[in-house]
Design a protein around this motif. Structure first.
Motif, PDB file in Angstrom:
ATOM      1  N   GLU A 185      58.734  51.202  73.474  1.00  0.00           N
ATOM      2  CA  GLU A 185      59.322  52.424  72.910  1.00  0.00           C
ATOM      3  C   GLU A 185      59.776  52.171  71.476  1.00  0.00           C
ATOM      4  O   GLU A 185      60.339  51.123  71.166  1.00  0.00           O
ATOM      5  CB  GLU A 185      60.503  52.883  73.739  1.00  0.00           C
ATOM      6  CG  GLU A 185      61.118  54.196  73.263  1.00  0.00           C
ATOM      7  CD  GLU A 185      62.277  54.659  74.120  1.00  0.00           C
ATOM      8  OE1 GLU A 185      62.785  55.779  73.879  1.00  0.00           O
ATOM      9  OE2 GLU A 185      62.684  53.909  75.026  1.00  0.00           O
ATOM     10  N   ASP A 202      54.053  60.339  73.319  1.00  0.00           N
ATOM     11  CA  ASP A 202      55.460  60.739  73.222  1.00  0.00           C
ATOM     12  C   ASP A 202      56.124  60.768  74.592  1.00  0.00           C
ATOM     13  O   ASP A 202      57.205  61.326  74.753  1.00  0.00           O
ATOM     14  CB  ASP A 202      55.597  62.098  72.535  1.00  0.00           C
ATOM     15  CG  ASP A 202      54.820  63.202  73.247  1.00  0.00           C
ATOM     16  OD1 ASP A 202      54.286  62.941  74.352  1.00  0.00           O
ATOM     17  OD2 ASP A 202      54.733  64.316  72.703  1.00  0.00           O
ATOM     18  N   ASN A 203      55.488  60.148  75.600  1.00  0.00           N
ATOM     19  CA  ASN A 203      56.056  60.067  76.934  1.00  0.00           C
ATOM     20  C   ASN A 203      55.656  58.733  77.554  1.00  0.00           C
ATOM     21  O   ASN A 203      54.584  58.187  77.258  1.00  0.00           O
ATOM     22  CB  ASN A 203      55.579  61.240  77.797  1.00  0.00           C
ATOM     23  CG  ASN A 203      54.070  61.224  77.985  1.00  0.00           C
ATOM     24  OD1 ASN A 203      53.563  60.586  78.898  1.00  0.00           O
ATOM     25  ND2 ASN A 203      53.353  61.911  77.098  1.00  0.00           N
ATOM     26  N   THR A 256      60.881  54.547  67.570  1.00  0.00           N
ATOM     27  CA  THR A 256      61.255  55.837  66.992  1.00  0.00           C
ATOM     28  C   THR A 256      60.712  55.944  65.585  1.00  0.00           C
ATOM     29  O   THR A 256      60.877  55.028  64.772  1.00  0.00           O
ATOM     30  CB  THR A 256      62.785  56.004  66.965  1.00  0.00           C
ATOM     31  OG1 THR A 256      63.288  55.918  68.297  1.00  0.00           O
ATOM     32  CG2 THR A 256      63.173  57.349  66.362  1.00  0.00           C
ATOM     33  N   LEU A 273      52.713  61.081  62.270  1.00  0.00           N
ATOM     34  CA  LEU A 273      53.452  61.462  63.470  1.00  0.00           C
ATOM     35  C   LEU A 273      54.739  62.172  63.083  1.00  0.00           C
ATOM     36  O   LEU A 273      55.465  61.695  62.197  1.00  0.00           O
ATOM     37  CB  LEU A 273      53.791  60.230  64.309  1.00  0.00           C
ATOM     38  CG  LEU A 273      52.626  59.379  64.806  1.00  0.00           C
ATOM     39  CD1 LEU A 273      53.156  58.208  65.627  1.00  0.00           C
ATOM     40  CD2 LEU A 273      51.658  60.212  65.628  1.00  0.00           C
ATOM     41  N   TYR A 285      58.538  57.563  70.552  1.00  0.00           N
ATOM     42  CA  TYR A 285      57.151  57.312  70.953  1.00  0.00           C
ATOM     43  C   TYR A 285      57.066  56.025  71.765  1.00  0.00           C
ATOM     44  O   TYR A 285      58.008  55.219  71.798  1.00  0.00           O
ATOM     45  CB  TYR A 285      56.238  57.213  69.727  1.00  0.00           C
ATOM     46  CG  TYR A 285      56.092  58.511  68.967  1.00  0.00           C
ATOM     47  CD1 TYR A 285      55.098  59.417  69.293  1.00  0.00           C
ATOM     48  CD2 TYR A 285      56.967  58.830  67.934  1.00  0.00           C
ATOM     49  CE1 TYR A 285      54.967  60.618  68.604  1.00  0.00           C
ATOM     50  CE2 TYR A 285      56.850  60.019  67.235  1.00  0.00           C
ATOM     51  CZ  TYR A 285      55.842  60.916  67.583  1.00  0.00           C
ATOM     52  OH  TYR A 285      55.723  62.094  66.900  1.00  0.00           O
ATOM     53  N   GLY A 341      60.464  61.336  65.820  1.00  0.00           N
ATOM     54  CA  GLY A 341      60.788  61.388  67.240  1.00  0.00           C
ATOM     55  C   GLY A 341      60.535  60.066  67.932  1.00  0.00           C
ATOM     56  O   GLY A 341      60.207  59.061  67.297  1.00  0.00           O
TER      57      GLY A 341
END
Length: 535
Positions: A420, A369-370, A422, A394, A399, A397
């Motif tokens: 990236e 998530d970062n 979502t 999950l 990811y 958010g």
């Protein structure tokens, strides 16, 4: 005008001093050092020498600078990355290449992403960063004395200078800008020139700074700036300390590595340089970051060097910290297919897919998530095919995911780019409930579990489980609806989520509600008995 000079250099030094060696004569010395038109007899008179053929070894012979031979010097391009152009004093333009020699009057321009290093006749070096314009105003050598006069003009951009200790009063290394002039002797310093003025940062050496009627001494680790149109007073400003890069891994497992370090107190941002050269002669990346972290561009396999400095609120760059790292190139990573960059995943267990890599025996992947992939939420290194479905659901958010290859000998290659995506599920709505108060005066109210922020809902009611004829077909903003004037009997109802981009989820199996016939006569009275059943 801002003037910088080493405090120990006397302003009145106009003579170069030569120490006599055994066998020297004024005749020989005049031929070796004096320019045409200056006779050796003048040297005899200047030094009050009685016998020009008998000079005592060790005698200090003073020669005025204006009498010395002068020859044009050259600057050589010792490193270059990217595109740069030079324009000669005659107006001729050509591309710069490594090894090129430039004379006085040359103008250098570096393109975006480009950098180069110049070496001057005395061994001093200058690194010109991207988007800069530098003019070589004067490149002069004083014969065999070892003295060199180098004068440059930075019209815009950034330079980093490493100036050797200059020998003799004729040795100069001067960098002018539209708002400032810096003259140093044996130091490392930076100059930045822009629309707002000039900044100078001293890393080594002591530099005397004079602006108008004001003077100050910049010691190592101090800087100053002169703003365009500003006053003439200067104050030395302590540079921020070097960041701590001890946590930087020596081997990076991505061709687009990400670096992070502890924040420096007082830092408003950071300057990050990456170079294949340990002396940072040319740069593959020149980055600015507002946080103590950065993502590098894609790098070819090889050895690299990282340099980071903290930037204070006034824009002065602090002391440097360096770290070395390597990019392992093989086995090469595959190309990610899905989820694609910026993609939306409607399931909470994303399916990851990638291409087949030529040397891969198996694959490894990470989901986090970062973008730094700290504490991945999913990972694996025993994937035999080109796809995997994340095992654990999950939460909604943002990811990131990446994939790398492992060869038959078990060697792990670098990860590919971080992608990236979502997770934003459109879950079927299977929990439609009656309002807790049952029938209301205004009709019958239904509600269900809310989806993701911004989602809307389509609600349908029909007498038939096939929904071929709809009594209610409405889109609502909230997970609830009130339906008026419903006749008694059996009804079928269902709802689906609609995302912000118009994507619709699936309908869950219809639910059935039975309204008592007396409701037909008295309306939605409080306390009516309603039955809600799933098919």
């Amino acid at each position: 005008m801002l003037v910088l000079a080493l405090a120990c250099v006397p302003a009145f030094a106009e003579d170069w001093v030569y120490r006599v060696r055994p066998g020297d004569t004024l005749w020989d010395l005049g031929g070796a050092y004096l320019k045409p038109g200056v006779d050796w007899h003048r040297l005899q008179q200047h030094n009050r020498i009685a016998d020009p053929y008998r000079l005592a070894p060790g005698t200090r012979l003073r020669i005025p600078l204006t009498w010395l031979r002068q020859q044009p010097a050259r600057a050589r391009v010792v490193a270059l990355i990217g595109k740069a152009t030079t324009v000669t004093s005659a107006g001729t333009s050509q591309a710069v290449n490594e090894g090129m020699e430039l004379g006085a009057g040359s103008r250098l321009l570096t393109a975006a992403g480009a950098s180069l290093s110049l070496q001057f006749a005395d061994g001093s070096r200058l690194r010109l960063r991207e988007g800069s314009e530098l003019v070589l105003d004067r490149l002069t050598r004083y014969g065999r004395t070892g003295m060199v006069d180098t004068r440059l003009r930075l019209q815009r951009g950034h330079v980093h200078n490493e100036v050797r200790h200059l020998r003799g009063p004729g040795s100069r290394f001067i960098v002018d800008t539209p708002t400032a002039s810096s003259a140093v002797r044996g130091t490392r310093f930076r100059i930045h020139s822009g629309d707002q003025g000039t900044q100078a940062e001293v890393l080594d050496g002591r530099v005397a700074v004079t602006v108008g009627r004001h003077a100050t001494l910049l010691k190592p680790g101090f800087g100053t700036h002169a703003q365009t149109g500003g006053g003439d007073s200067l104050q030395p400003i302590a540079l921020l300390p070097a960041p701590d890069l001890s946590s930087i891994a020596a081997h990076q497992d991505s061709v687009r590595p990400q670096f992070a370090w502890p924040a420096v107190a007082g830092a408003a941002g950071y300057r990050v340089l990456i170079s294949p050269h340990p002396d940072f002669a040319a740069l593959v990346a020149d980055l600015a970051s507002g946080t103590p972290s950065v993502t590098a561009p894609v790098l070819e396999p090889g050895q690299y060097h990282l340099r980071v400095s903290a930037i204070d609120g006034g824009g002065l760059e602090g002391r440097d910290a360096d770290a070395a790292f390597a990019i392992e190139g093989r086995p090469v990573p595959p190309y990610a297919i899905t989820p694609s960059a910026g993609g939306l995943v409607r399931q909470n267990r994303p399916a990851l897919r990638w291409t087949q890599a030529p040397e891969a025996h198996r694959y490894r992947y990470e989901v986090a998530d970062n973008p730094e992939f700290r504490d991945p939420v999913a990972r694996g290194d025993e994937v035999r095919g080109e796809a995997i479905t994340v095992a654990e659901p999950l939460p909604p958010g943002a990811y990131y995911w990446r994939v790398g290859s492992i060869d038959a000998q078990g060697k792990k290659g670098p990860f590919g780019d971080a992608i990236e995506f979502t997770v934003r599920p459109l879950d079927p709505i299977d929990d439609i409930d009656l309002d807790k108060d049952g029938a209301r005066a205004g009709g019958i109210s239904f509600h269900w579990r809310a989806g993701q922020p911004g989602q809307r809902y389509r609600f349908q009611m029909s007498r038939s489980p096939s929904f071929d004829k709809l009594r209610v077909d409405e889109v609502v903003e909230q997970p609830e609806i009130t339906v008026s004037k419903l006749a008694g009997g059996t009804w079928y109802l269902r709802a689906q989520a609609i995302d912000t981009d118009g994507e619709t989820g699936e309908f869950a199996p219809a639910q059935k509600v039975k309204l008592p016939c007396r409701l037909c006569r008295i309306g939605a009275g409080a306390g009516a008995v309603l039955l809600l059943l799933s098919l």
